[in-house]
Motif scaffolding. Structure first.
Motif, mmCIF file in Angstrom:
data_model
loop_
_atom_site.group_PDB
_atom_site.id
_atom_site.type_symbol
_atom_site.label_atom_id
_atom_site.label_comp_id
_atom_site.label_asym_id
_atom_site.label_seq_id
_atom_site.Cartn_x
_atom_site.Cartn_y
_atom_site.Cartn_z
ATOM 1 N N SER A 174 -3.874 6.224 -3.714
ATOM 2 C CA SER A 174 -5.081 5.477 -4.088
ATOM 3 C C SER A 174 -4.768 4.013 -4.377
ATOM 4 O O SER A 174 -5.483 3.107 -3.925
ATOM 5 C CB SER A 174 -5.741 6.125 -5.310
ATOM 6 N N LEU A 175 -3.697 3.776 -5.143
ATOM 7 C CA LEU A 175 -3.331 2.394 -5.488
ATOM 8 C C LEU A 175 -2.916 1.607 -4.255
ATOM 9 O O LEU A 175 -3.206 0.404 -4.148
ATOM 10 C CB LEU A 175 -2.204 2.393 -6.525
ATOM 11 N N GLU A 176 -2.259 2.275 -3.323
ATOM 12 C CA GLU A 176 -1.870 1.586 -2.084
ATOM 13 C C GLU A 176 -3.112 1.109 -1.334
ATOM 14 O O GLU A 176 -3.175 -0.032 -0.870
ATOM 15 C CB GLU A 176 -1.048 2.541 -1.212
ATOM 16 N N GLU A 177 -4.116 1.979 -1.245
ATOM 17 C CA GLU A 177 -5.362 1.596 -0.570
ATOM 18 C C GLU A 177 -6.075 0.475 -1.322
ATOM 19 O O GLU A 177 -6.541 -0.496 -0.723
ATOM 20 C CB GLU A 177 -6.277 2.819 -0.448
ATOM 21 N N VAL A 178 -6.154 0.600 -2.647
ATOM 22 C CA VAL A 178 -6.806 -0.439 -3.463
ATOM 23 C C VAL A 178 -6.116 -1.787 -3.271
ATOM 24 O O VAL A 178 -6.769 -2.813 -3.044
ATOM 25 C CB VAL A 178 -6.808 -0.031 -4.955
ATOM 26 N N CYS A 179 -4.789 -1.786 -3.349
ATOM 27 C CA CYS A 179 -4.041 -3.046 -3.255
ATOM 28 C C CYS A 179 -4.155 -3.669 -1.864
ATOM 29 O O CYS A 179 -4.253 -4.895 -1.732
ATOM 30 C CB CYS A 179 -2.584 -2.828 -3.636
ATOM 31 N N ASP A 180 -4.159 -2.833 -0.830
ATOM 32 C CA ASP A 180 -4.346 -3.351 0.536
ATOM 33 C C ASP A 180 -5.703 -4.023 0.673
ATOM 34 O O ASP A 180 -5.821 -5.096 1.293
ATOM 35 C CB ASP A 180 -4.233 -2.214 1.562
ATOM 36 N N TYR A 218 0.119 14.717 -8.690
ATOM 37 C CA TYR A 218 -0.879 13.716 -9.076
ATOM 38 C C TYR A 218 -0.336 12.294 -8.941
ATOM 39 O O TYR A 218 -1.090 11.374 -8.602
ATOM 40 C CB TYR A 218 -1.410 14.014 -10.490
ATOM 41 N N LEU A 219 0.950 12.115 -9.167
ATOM 42 C CA LEU A 219 1.565 10.800 -8.938
ATOM 43 C C LEU A 219 1.439 10.388 -7.483
ATOM 44 O O LEU A 219 1.192 9.214 -7.177
ATOM 45 C CB LEU A 219 3.055 10.830 -9.314
ATOM 46 N N GLN A 220 1.633 11.339 -6.581
ATOM 47 C CA GLN A 220 1.490 11.064 -5.148
ATOM 48 C C GLN A 220 0.070 10.617 -4.825
ATOM 49 O O GLN A 220 -0.141 9.630 -4.106
ATOM 50 C CB GLN A 220 1.846 12.322 -4.347
ATOM 51 N N ARG A 221 -0.914 11.325 -5.380
ATOM 52 C CA ARG A 221 -2.316 10.986 -5.144
ATOM 53 C C ARG A 221 -2.648 9.600 -5.724
ATOM 54 O O ARG A 221 -3.337 8.804 -5.085
ATOM 55 C CB ARG A 221 -3.237 12.027 -5.789
ATOM 56 N N LYS A 238 -14.482 12.394 -4.323
ATOM 57 C CA LYS A 238 -14.340 11.848 -5.686
ATOM 58 C C LYS A 238 -13.244 10.781 -5.742
ATOM 59 O O LYS A 238 -13.380 9.766 -6.432
ATOM 60 C CB LYS A 238 -14.023 12.973 -6.677
ATOM 61 N N ARG A 239 -12.134 11.022 -5.033
ATOM 62 C CA ARG A 239 -11.047 10.032 -5.038
ATOM 63 C C ARG A 239 -11.516 8.717 -4.411
ATOM 64 O O ARG A 239 -11.222 7.632 -4.923
ATOM 65 C CB ARG A 239 -9.827 10.582 -4.297
ATOM 66 N N GLN A 240 -12.265 8.815 -3.329
ATOM 67 C CA GLN A 240 -12.773 7.599 -2.688
ATOM 68 C C GLN A 240 -13.766 6.873 -3.597
ATOM 69 O O GLN A 240 -13.779 5.642 -3.651
ATOM 70 C CB GLN A 240 -13.424 7.929 -1.341
ATOM 71 N N ARG A 241 -14.577 7.636 -4.307
ATOM 72 C CA ARG A 241 -15.510 7.019 -5.268
ATOM 73 C C ARG A 241 -14.721 6.289 -6.365
ATOM 74 O O ARG A 241 -15.093 5.179 -6.772
ATOM 75 C CB ARG A 241 -16.406 8.106 -5.870
#
Length: 316
Positions: A170-176, A163-166, A91-94
């Motif tokens: 996610s944002l790190e992956e998106v921004c990369d 949840y902040l860690q998660r 779900k997180r990857q989606r």
């Protein structure tokens, strides 16, 4: 025709429920004097089929799009969900893929930012709705409110770090991935309208400190900030200094009690409270009105005139 609103943008949430044809929805916003729109999360492919030609012809500019964009009917990835904070990796990857899709549309339309509701601390029922009911019936100082609020805040504070860690992951992956594609698009994490949702201004600062050079910042929704202040979650005036250097965009609207998306100054009749947001409005790269359908063209014009007058006399 409304007066030219210059760099200010206007969200399609105002009139999307009354239009089946995208071009007529955009034309109505243009008639208010806006040259730019924010395409909100209810804009679907059918509406886009007549909006995209207007964008291509330069008849309207797009300031921002609101994740998930275009509209995704699955509530798991809707505006009130765990989204970027899911523990379920699939779900997180989606959620990441959907945010990247929104960013791709933003880039294609020449928009500067994607607005995202990043996450929440999940509860097994809508505790925010229950709290707002007590707030209206018995008041914030009632024993019932204080008791339920303490239950909410205890769970929120015990789980928010996880949840902040998660969300940060996610944002790190998106921004990369945005950087790898060369898209000049910012991700704006929005201040929210329910007390169990994230981020608070302080939580947002934690994410920015983790990602100091990433194209992620705060999407400061003033009406939501007012609601959360009234409920007791945070203090806008005190916490604003923590995030002012990372504001990528704003939603301009005001709250009357705990009812949001009203025209600033006009519907509340309060000529001072909203002033605290003026420095943020002046500095924000993307400025979007996010108003409800009940706001009339005349009220929008009056509110904008008041806002411009106050900004012109602002002592920085």
């Amino acid at each position: 025709m409304g007066k030219d609103k210059g760099i200010y943008s206007f969200s399609t949430c105002w009139n999307i429920k009354k239009h089946n044809v995208g071009s007529s929805m955009i034309q109505e916003i243009k008639d208010l004097g806006f040259r730019y729109v924010e395409l909100n999360y209810n804009v679907n492919d059918e509406l886009l089929s007549t909006i995209e030609p207007m964008i291509e012809r330069g008849e309207i500019g797009v300031s921002s799009v609101h994740n998930t964009f275009p509209h995704d009917p699955d509530p798991d990835y809707g505006t009130d969900s765990v989204l970027l904070g899911f523990d379920d990796e699939e779900k997180r990857q989606r959620s990441i893929e959907l945010l990247l899709r929104s960013a791709e549309y933003a880039y294609r339309y020449g928009a500067k930012a994607v607005v995202v509701h990043p996450s929440e601390v999940p509860f097994d029922y809508n505790i925010d709705q229950a709290l707002k009911g007590i707030y209206h019936e018995q008041g914030k100082d009632s024993d019932a409110y204080r008791q339920l609020w303490s239950e909410m805040i205890e769970r929120r504070e015990s789980l928010s770090g996880h949840y902040l860690q998660r969300v940060g992951d996610s944002l790190e992956e998106v921004c990369d991935r945005i950087a790898a594609k060369g898209w000049d698009v910012s991700i704006g994490i929005e201040t929210r309208s329910r007390c169990y949702q994230m981020p608070t201004l302080r939580e947002a600062r934690t994410i920015f400190d983790r990602l100091p050079d990433a194209p992620v910042g705060l999407w400061y929704d003033f009406g939501h900030g007012m609601m959360m202040e009234r409920m007791g979650l945070y203090d806008n005036a005190a916490d604003m200094a923590l995030i002012k250097d990372r504001v990528v965009g704003i939603h301009i609207h005001e709250t009357v009690g705990l009812s949001d998306h009203w025209c600033p100054y006009v519907h509340s009749g309060d000529n001072e409270y909203f002033d605290r947001f003026l420095p943020i409005i002046a500095a924000a790269p993307v400025k979007v009105y996010e108003l409800k359908a009940a706001c009339t063209a005349e009220e929008i014009e009056e509110s904008h005139d008041k806002l411009l007058y106050k900004l012109a006399t602002l002592k920085v």
